[in-house]
Design an enzyme around this catalytic site. Structure first.
Site, PDB file in Angstrom:
ATOM      1  N   PRO A  84      15.400 -26.114   1.862  1.00 40.05           N
ATOM      2  CG  PRO A  84      17.002 -24.884   2.355  1.00 40.05           C
ATOM      3  CD  PRO A  84      15.662 -25.096   2.176  1.00 40.05           C
ATOM      4  CG  ASN A  85      19.872 -29.743   2.581  1.00 33.62           C
ATOM      5  OD1 ASN A  85      20.527 -30.192   1.435  1.00 33.62           O
ATOM      6  ND2 ASN A  85      20.289 -28.776   3.132  1.00 33.62           N
ATOM      7  NE  ARG A 113      20.073 -32.622   6.452  1.00 32.00           N
ATOM      8  CZ  ARG A 113      19.286 -31.322   6.544  1.00 32.00           C
ATOM      9  NH1 ARG A 113      18.109 -31.174   6.524  1.00 32.00           N
ATOM     10  NH2 ARG A 113      19.983 -30.744   7.546  1.00 32.00           N
ATOM     11  CE1 TYR A 141      16.076 -32.298  10.081  1.00 29.28           C
ATOM     12  CE2 TYR A 141      18.390 -33.330   9.646  1.00 29.28           C
ATOM     13  CZ  TYR A 141      17.579 -32.294  10.096  1.00 29.28           C
ATOM     14  OH  TYR A 141      17.995 -31.110   9.842  1.00 29.28           O
ATOM     15  CG  ASN A 186      11.101 -27.744   7.879  1.00 27.73           C
ATOM     16  OD1 ASN A 186      11.998 -26.983   7.985  1.00 27.73           O
ATOM     17  ND2 ASN A 186      11.133 -28.852   8.272  1.00 27.73           N
ATOM     18  CB  ALA A 229      19.878 -24.036   6.100  1.00 25.53           C
ATOM     19  CD  GLU A 285       9.977 -20.792  12.325  1.00 21.75           C
ATOM     20  OE1 GLU A 285      11.091 -21.097  12.781  1.00 21.75           O
ATOM     21  OE2 GLU A 285       9.583 -19.750  12.510  1.00 21.75           O
ATOM     22  CG  HIS A 301      12.164 -25.920  12.615  1.00 17.41           C
ATOM     23  ND1 HIS A 301      12.614 -25.645  11.416  1.00 17.41           N
ATOM     24  CD2 HIS A 301      11.699 -24.764  12.960  1.00 17.41           C
ATOM     25  CE1 HIS A 301      12.769 -24.288  11.309  1.00 17.41           C
ATOM     26  NE2 HIS A 301      11.776 -23.699  12.083  1.00 17.41           N
ATOM     27  NE  ARG A 340      19.716 -30.162  14.587  1.00 18.76           N
ATOM     28  CZ  ARG A 340      19.593 -30.206  13.212  1.00 18.76           C
ATOM     29  NH1 ARG A 340      18.339 -29.972  12.918  1.00 18.76           N
ATOM     30  NH2 ARG A 340      20.634 -30.542  12.439  1.00 18.76           N
TER      31      ARG A 340
END
Length: 141
Positions: A9-10, A17, A22, A71, A74, A95, A97, A104
């Site tokens: 998502p996103n 964004r 990012y 990735n 969330a 995985e 990111h 964060r």
């Protein structure tokens, strides 16, 4: 070699964004650079904001592909379903990111999927994906 990149998502909003976190590049732009860097590797790409669609794609490719770079966005911090899916696959899953999730918000410090993945790469911006490709190349030798 065939690798499937799956973004959650996103991540379709990369370049728009929160550029301070990012970056300013869209994933499509970066993906072409990645494909140019690895012309001998077939790199497929899929993005969805829907958890079940991510699972469907992983189940479709996870028994025939050489590796998955995931990735989960969330969903990383919430999805037992993704964890269970990853565990069921024969392809290794890395995985990834873009940001260092440990710098964060505290809710991002725990991953529900890390224990099911072959490895985790975070905090190197979009270059995290290249590092994951290198990891998969080493695994499948």
């Amino acid at each position: 070699m065939k690798i499937q990149i799956i973004n959650g998502p996103n991540l379709n909003l990369l370049g728009i964004r929160e550029p301070g976190i990012y970056g300013n590049s869209s994933f499509d732009t970066y993906l072409q650079q990645l494909r140019d860097l690895y012309p001998d590797i077939q790199i497929n790409y899929y993005q969805s904001n829907v958890e079940g669609e991510l699972i469907n794609v992983m189940q479709q490719v996870g028994f025939t592909i050489d590796g998955i770079i995931l990735n989960a966005g969330a969903y990383t911090h919430t999805s037992v379903a993704l964890h269970d899916c990853i565990r069921s696959l024969t392809a290794p899953v890395i995985e990834v990111h873009i940001s260092n999730v440990h710098q964060r918000e505290s809710f991002r410090h725990h991953s529900m999927i890390s224990s099911a993945c072959k490895g985790v790469i975070c905090g190197f911006g979009l270059d995290s994906y290249r590092l994951a490709v290198e990891a998969l190349k080493g695994i499948t030798k």
